[in-house]
Write an enzyme that holds these catalytic residues in place. Structure first.
Site: not given
Length: 361
Positions: A209-210
């Site tokens: 998700h980063r």
């Protein structure tokens, strides 16, 4: 009665906040008011945690999300300041390194309210990460820094924090308390293993998700290509973060792995307990993997939890397809002594005692 305001905005903060909230309620010496900034606005990313973990419902929900860093932080700062002026707390408690964290710290400090930063002193040494900027600035304007490890304490000392009027304490990692406490309930509360027809040690748990991965089509393709290759050997299960889902659609990517909706904490604990290993770019999940005795493949160029790498529990691979796959094969038949003590014990109680001393309960 003394009062603290706790500011939560993202999944890991709900988990950590649950631990301290439980201790506060047990002692019944301090009133806690919770602000939910809304940074994680998806129901499965936030509301489910308050329901599952018996966290006191937030008195305030700011519903600030889906904005750029500046707009999000600015709106949080404005609304949190107004609440603090009304509530007049003795201290503000913040967690981690999100926009909610820095906004809460700034609002409190400008009103001369004590700031408690839990999970202080972590450093990736990558200033391109918005999280790194948030954690450095938050540490500098806090009054009590609760450090999870000696590495975190050492980072602060190298930066000269011992020369500042700031209390630095090594309490340990509050996430460990959460895993130990809620693991007793997760098997009873969660049916995800049965629903997904998963077998113990027969699947890999992944989360991506980063921004450093999702905002680059090339990196995202590289990571998911590795996951697809692993999937041909062993099923890969990935709870899909809203940001990642949006960008996969934008890039017209349809990875051939098992994609599921975001899950609550009990479901995540059961996935961690039963998986064979973890692939993630999440900081919190790296430790949760360790607490559940699983090796972790870190899809980033660095980690704040360097002790996991130094002790052989995790490997940093970035977004490189071949390195991710190689790490997977390396860990398939490897073993490690997960009984080593890295993150302390009874952390919530230790943090609580330091807060009471700070505000003189």
């Amino acid at each position: 009665m003394k009062k603290i305001v706790t500011i939560l905005g993202a999944r890991p903060q709900f988990v950590k906040g649950a631990v301290l909230s439980r201790v506060v309620l047990e002692h019944n010496e301090i009133e806690e008011v919770i602000i939910h900034t809304g940074q994680h606005f998806d129901k499965n990313m936030s509301e489910v945690f308050f329901n599952e973990m018996k966290i006191p419902k937030p008195k305030y929900n700011l519903d600030i999300n889906n904005l750029g860093h500046g707009a999000m932080t600015g709106q949080m700062l404005e609304k949190i300041e107004a609440i603090l002026l009304e509530e007049k707390p003795n201290a503000v408690v913040i967690y981690g390194d999100t926009n909610s964290t820095i906004a809460g710290a700034l609002a409190a400090k400008k009103l001369h309210i004590k700031v408690v930063h839990i999970e202080a002193g972590l450093r990736s040494f990558n200033m391109k990460m918005p999280e790194e900027v948030n954690r450095i600035l938050t540490d500098r304007i806090s009054d009590l820094l609760s450090c999870p490890t000696q590495v975190a304490v050492d980072n602060l000392q190298r930066e000269g924090f011992e020369n500042l009027p700031i209390v630095i304490e090594k309490h340990g990692d509050i996430m460990k308390d959460a895993v130990e406490f809620y693991s007793h309930f997760s098997e009873e509360k969660s049916s995800i293993i049965k629903e997904l027809k998963l077998e113990e040690n027969e699947f890999v748990l992944a989360t991506i998700h980063r921004q450093e991965n999702t905002d680059s089509k090339e990196k995202l393709e590289s990571v998911f290509l590795a996951l697809e290759k692993i999937h041909t050997e062993k099923e890969v299960v990935l709870p899909l973060h809203p940001r990642t889902k949006k960008l996969l659609e934008q890039y017209n990517m349809q990875p051939n792995i098992t994609l599921i909706n975001p899950v609550g904490y009990y479901d995540m604990l059961e996935l961690l307990k039963n998986c064979s290993m973890v692939v993630t770019d999440s900081g919190g999940l790296q430790k949760e993997a360790f607490f559940n005795k699983k090796h972790c493949i870190i899809a980033r160029e660095e980690t704040e939890w360097i002790e996991l790498v130094e002790n052989g529990f995790a490997t940093i691979v970035g977004s490189n397809t071949d390195e991710i796959c190689q790490a997977y094969f390396n860990y398939l038949n490897s073993s490690a002594d997960f009984s080593i003590e890295l993150y302390g014990n009874n952390v919530g109680e230790k943090i609580y005692k330091s807060i009471t001393k700070l505000i003189q309960v």
